[in-house]
Write a protein that holds these residues in place. Structure first.
Motif, short mmCIF file in Angstrom:
data_model
loop_
_atom_site.label_atom_id
_atom_site.label_comp_id
_atom_site.label_asym_id
_atom_site.label_seq_id
_atom_site.Cartn_x
_atom_site.Cartn_y
_atom_site.Cartn_z
N THR A 100 0.84 -1.19 0.00
CA THR A 100 0.00 0.00 0.00
C THR A 100 0.88 1.24 0.00
O THR A 100 1.92 1.27 0.66
CB THR A 100 -0.89 0.03 1.26
OG1 THR A 100 -1.64 -1.18 1.31
CG2 THR A 100 -1.84 1.20 1.25
N THR A 104 -1.65 7.60 0.12
CA THR A 104 -2.92 7.59 -0.63
C THR A 104 -3.82 6.42 -0.26
O THR A 104 -5.00 6.43 -0.60
CB THR A 104 -2.66 7.50 -2.15
OG1 THR A 104 -2.02 6.24 -2.43
CG2 THR A 104 -1.79 8.66 -2.64
N ARG A 106 -3.57 3.67 -1.60
CA ARG A 106 -3.70 2.92 -2.85
C ARG A 106 -2.84 1.66 -2.83
O ARG A 106 -1.67 1.71 -2.44
CB ARG A 106 -3.22 3.81 -3.99
CG ARG A 106 -3.96 3.62 -5.27
CD ARG A 106 -3.64 4.76 -6.19
NE ARG A 106 -3.04 4.20 -7.38
CZ ARG A 106 -2.52 4.91 -8.35
NH1 ARG A 106 -2.48 6.21 -8.28
NH2 ARG A 106 -2.02 4.32 -9.39
#
Length: 152
Positions: A100, A104, A106
């Motif tokens: 990850t 963010t 993400r």
């Protein structure tokens, strides 16, 4: 790892420790796997990374800086395939690092290939083939990387 290498640490045992150091983002644990005069090369263009690190301490310093500045947090190394060959000192490793981006949230997956040579329980040479564009994409840095490439 102490300075006295253990002959029983072959390439597979070193690989397990190498991967653990990656997941922990521990430059010290990673560098301690290398011989004093080891070489770690990045043959593919990887913006922001040098073409090589020469010597254990340069490996330590380089990874400490790179991992310390990166918001990428690896969480697993998967799809690992180890190719052994006629040279017992060398293994070729295909793997995917997944994790990850902490800034963010993400997720990312970055494929890579390592060619690792181990002698007397220490890494003496690594050729590290990473997907540099995939890393830039995961960090939302593709535009900056492209701009930097035009200045080369």
């Amino acid at each position: 790892m102490p300075d006295t290498a253990s002959d029983d640490l072959g390439p597979r045992a070193i690989l397990a420790r190498y991967q653990r150091a990656m997941l922990d983002k521990s430059a010290d644990d990673l560098a301690d796997l290398y011989a004093v005069d080891a070489v770690h090369e990045f043959p593919f263009l990887f913006p922001g990374m040098p073409e090589r690190y020469q010597g254990r301490e340069e490996i330590r310093t380089g990874y400490r800086a790179a991992w310390g500045a990166s918001p990428a947090q690896p969480q697993e190394i998967r799809d690992v395939v180890v190719h052994e060959n006629t040279d017992p000192e060398v293994i070729v490793v295909e793997q995917v690092v997944a994790g990850t981006v902490t800034t963010t949230g993400r997720p990312f997956t970055i494929p890579g290939l390592l060619v690792i040579r181990v002698l007397n329980g220490r890494i003496v040479h690594v050729r590290d083939y990473m997907d540099g564009l995939g890393v830039a994409h995961a960090m939302d840095r593709v535009a900056a990387v492209a701009a930097g490439l035009s200045n080369r």
